[in-house]
Design an enzyme around this catalytic site. Structure first.
Site, PDB file in Angstrom:
ATOM      1  N   ASP A 152      -1.048  16.436   1.570  1.00  0.00           N
ATOM      2  CA  ASP A 152      -1.562  15.863   0.322  1.00  0.00           C
ATOM      3  C   ASP A 152      -3.033  15.492   0.505  1.00  0.00           C
ATOM      4  OD1 ASP A 152      -1.573  14.970  -2.260  1.00  0.00           O
ATOM      5  OD2 ASP A 152      -0.431  13.140  -1.887  1.00  0.00           O
TER       6      ASP A 152
ATOM      7  N   ARG B 141      -8.933  11.957  -3.519  1.00  0.00           N
ATOM      8  CA  ARG B 141      -8.329  10.673  -3.943  1.00  0.00           C
ATOM      9  C   ARG B 141      -7.604   9.996  -2.781  1.00  0.00           C
ATOM     10  NH1 ARG B 141      -5.448  14.769  -5.872  1.00  0.00           N
ATOM     11  NH2 ARG B 141      -3.438  15.065  -4.865  1.00  0.00           N
ATOM     12  N   ASN B 142      -7.249  10.777  -1.768  1.00  0.00           N
ATOM     13  CA  ASN B 142      -6.561  10.211  -0.604  1.00  0.00           C
ATOM     14  C   ASN B 142      -7.486  10.015   0.592  1.00  0.00           C
ATOM     15  OD1 ASN B 142      -4.135   9.975  -1.901  1.00  0.00           O
ATOM     16  ND2 ASN B 142      -3.456  12.039  -1.356  1.00  0.00           N
TER      17      ASN B 142
ATOM     18  N   ASP C 269      -2.980   7.944   3.094  1.00  0.00           N
ATOM     19  CA  ASP C 269      -1.823   8.455   2.365  1.00  0.00           C
ATOM     20  C   ASP C 269      -1.045   9.505   3.140  1.00  0.00           C
ATOM     21  OD1 ASP C 269      -0.367   8.110   0.072  1.00  0.00           O
ATOM     22  OD2 ASP C 269      -2.206   8.036  -1.105  1.00  0.00           O
TER      23      ASP C 269
HETATM   24  P1  ADP Z   1      -1.152   6.362  -4.137  1.00  0.00           P
HETATM   25  O1  ADP Z   1       0.116   5.608  -4.319  1.00  0.00           O
HETATM   26  O2  ADP Z   1      -1.698   6.907  -5.413  1.00  0.00           O
HETATM   27  O3  ADP Z   1      -1.098   7.347  -3.060  1.00  0.00           O
HETATM   28  P2  ADP Z   1      -2.362   4.152  -2.759  1.00  0.00           P
HETATM   29  O4  ADP Z   1      -1.278   3.203  -3.105  1.00  0.00           O
HETATM   30  O5  ADP Z   1      -2.416   4.568  -1.341  1.00  0.00           O
HETATM   31  O6  ADP Z   1      -2.313   5.384  -3.714  1.00  0.00           O
HETATM   32  O7  ADP Z   1      -3.743   3.534  -3.165  1.00  0.00           O
HETATM   33  C1  ADP Z   1      -4.144   3.331  -4.484  1.00  0.00           C
HETATM   34  C2  ADP Z   1      -5.603   2.906  -4.512  1.00  0.00           C
HETATM   35  O8  ADP Z   1      -5.738   1.654  -3.840  1.00  0.00           O
HETATM   36  C3  ADP Z   1      -6.533   3.852  -3.749  1.00  0.00           C
HETATM   37  O9  ADP Z   1      -6.980   4.909  -4.561  1.00  0.00           O
HETATM   38  C4  ADP Z   1      -7.673   2.944  -3.361  1.00  0.00           C
HETATM   39  O10 ADP Z   1      -8.578   2.816  -4.408  1.00  0.00           O
HETATM   40  C5  ADP Z   1      -6.950   1.610  -3.115  1.00  0.00           C
HETATM   41  N1  ADP Z   1      -6.640   1.462  -1.677  1.00  0.00           N
HETATM   42  C6  ADP Z   1      -5.545   1.907  -1.018  1.00  0.00           C
HETATM   43  N2  ADP Z   1      -5.602   1.603   0.297  1.00  0.00           N
HETATM   44  C7  ADP Z   1      -6.775   0.957   0.482  1.00  0.00           C
HETATM   45  C8  ADP Z   1      -7.447   0.404   1.635  1.00  0.00           C
HETATM   46  N3  ADP Z   1      -6.927   0.458   2.854  1.00  0.00           N
HETATM   47  N4  ADP Z   1      -8.650  -0.166   1.447  1.00  0.00           N
HETATM   48  C9  ADP Z   1      -9.211  -0.214   0.200  1.00  0.00           C
HETATM   49  N5  ADP Z   1      -8.646   0.299  -0.898  1.00  0.00           N
HETATM   50  C10 ADP Z   1      -7.438   0.880  -0.776  1.00  0.00           C
END
Ligand code: ADP
Length: 460
Positions: free
Chosen positions: A311, A315-316, A329
């Site tokens: 993936d 975005r990841n 991710d």
């Molecule tokens: P998804 O469920 O869509 O895969 P995540 O839950 O991993 O996405 O993350 C959603 C959003 O939260 C990311 O796009 C980012 O903006 C923010 N985010 C996730 N992890 C972190 C992190 N470790 N530090 C800063 N922002 C984060």
């Protein structure tokens, strides 16, 4: 023998108690988790911070071992006491010999979808029906819970209106307590030491918050649904194995009201938003190449571990305070190459053999990396603009490929094109891609030292 090459940030576990302290030394007990903060203070020693007390001091390198990764084990469960659909009499059998506080949870056969908490007390088994009300669970219409994990956590500490506190889970055969495994290997963190801050992101399965854990800024993903939390255990297990400067680092997990996944905080958010909100007037091509190289190095590491991300997309990828890009991710990351649910595939990033035959490999990650390169050099545009997913599937299969983004260096575009070779084996490996990118970097930034990460102008 202790490995002398541990880096700052490495987490280690104390092999024994250390109480008779010499000046400057840190006190700890067997099993405590310590984080290395400096490797150069004294030969044979590390300067370390105690993860629970927050104290700092010297530790003898031979008295600690590196914190171990969790083994991927399908039996690993956040709910080892959950036995699924079994009858009341079967539950009674399982709770023999009787022992006060021995418990399990089952799904009711008579009322499908309802749960029953079965507890042994004074030689009998009491069955408490768990009712779903306003999307919460309750036994007595007084205490309400988000999920079963939350409920068991509560009644393990409080008697509430049931006959006894829950003292000992009766584990389902083959189930292994994730809590125990996480704690044994030093991955369990303490909820009381976490200060939660603002929401910083909204994932598909739960919100992400900024927070502080013993003075360290962290990101916390909270997954409240117990079934989803169980699924995320896989992602977490994979993350315990990975340590690289270009992969978002897992710090630990907290089991409280579901699952809290604690990672390093990436203050500049995800790469797509980073690029879209700043644009080409602020971010120059040297910085873009740095991002491309960062991701490539992270993927080269995954490749060396024989792990397939599946993936990979901008975005990841998250961006740290000092503008280092790190891959995140790892939800779909697997050693094997088959997926079970291809409805969830990110079509615009997935290689043709992934879409057609559900075949995934490092080379399909390389395809996705090509799309990610395109996203980087188009400042976060959606790939295949204006094309539907069906169109993308068909046209790509017939040989269609995206054009170069505006002002993209030709050398970088030719890298995208080799990532998009129809035949997986004709695509380069990540280590080859890294070498090529380094050559590109040398072309546009002849003295990398002077340009390092300052390619981005002030104001962001
Ligand atoms: P998804 O469920 O869509 O895969 P995540 O839950 O991993 O996405 O993350 C959603 C959003 O939260 C990311 O796009 C980012 O903006 C923010 N985010 C996730 N992890 C972190 C992190 N470790 N530090 C800063 N922002 C984060």
């Amino acid at each position: 023998m202790a490995k002398m090459s541990w880096a700052v940030g490495t987490q280690c576990v104390a092999k024994g108690d250390h109480r008779k302290l010499k000046p400057g030394e840190l006190a700890y007990n067997k099993g405590d988790i310590l984080t290395i903060v400096d490797t150069s203070t004294k030969k044979g020693y590390y300067q370390a911070k105690h993860n629970t007390t927050g104290e700092e001091g010297l530790i003898n390198s031979t008295n600690v071992r590196e914190r171990e990764a969790l083994r991927v084990d399908p039996g690993l469960s956040l709910m080892p006491w959950f036995h699924g659909k079994i009858s009341g009499p079967e539950a009674v059998c399982k709770l023999q010999p009787s022992e006060d506080g021995l418990f399990l949870v089952r799904e009711s056969i008579r009322h499908p979808g309802d749960y029953v908490l079965c507890v042994s007390v004074s030689g009998e088994v009491i069955h408490y029906r768990v009712i779903y009300q306003d999307s919460k669970l309750t036994i007595d219409n007084t205490q309400y819970f988000y999920n079963l994990i939350d409920m068991i956590e509560f009644y393990s500490k409080n008697k509430g209106s049931i006959a006894t506190t829950l003292l000992k889970p009766k584990q389902k055969q083959g189930a292994k307590s994730a809590e125990l495994e996480l704690s044994k290997n030093g991955w369990l963190m303490d909820i009381t030491k976490l200060i939660l801050g603002e929401t910083i992101g909204e994932g598909e399965f739960g919100a992400v918050y900024e927070g502080e854990y013993m003075g360290q800024r962290v990101a916390v993903k909270i997954i409240k649904c117990d079934v989803t939390a169980q699924a995320f255990l896989q992602e977490t297990t994979v993350m315990t194995k990975l340590q690289h400067k270009n992969l978002v680092r897992l710090l630990g997990v907290i089991l409280h009201k579901g699952l809290h996944i604690v990672t390093e905080l990436m203050t500049k958010g995800n790469l797509v938003n980073f690029l879209r909100t700043r644009g080409r007037s602020v971010v120059n091509s040297v910085q873009l190449l740095h991002f491309a190289l960062d991701v490539c190095e992270g993927m080269e590491y995954l490749e060396s571990k024989k792990l397939v991300h599946r993936d990979l997309a901008a975005r990841n990828v998250l961006v740290s305070d000092d503008k280092v890009a790190k891959v995140s991710d790892f939800g779909l990351t697997k050693v094997d190459s088959k997926v079970s649910d291809n409805a969830k595939l990110p079509v615009k990033w997935t290689a043709p053999e992934g879409l057609k035959k559900e075949k995934f490999s490092t080379k399909s990650d390389v395809w996705s990396y090509g799309v990610l390169l395109w996203e980087i050099f188009s400042y976060g545009r959606q790939p295949y603009p204006k094309m539907s997913l069906q169109e993308v599937k068909e046209k790509v299969e017939q040989g269609y490929r995206m054009e170069a983004p505006e002002d993209c260096p030709p050398g970088v575009y030719s890298l995208m094109r080799i990532c998009w070779e129809q035949e997986p084996r004709k695509r380069p490996a990540f280590h080859k891609l890294r070498e090529k990118l380094e050559r590109e970097m040398a072309k546009i930034s002849p003295s990398p030292g002077s340009q390092h990460r300052d390619g981005i102008r002030s104001g962001c």
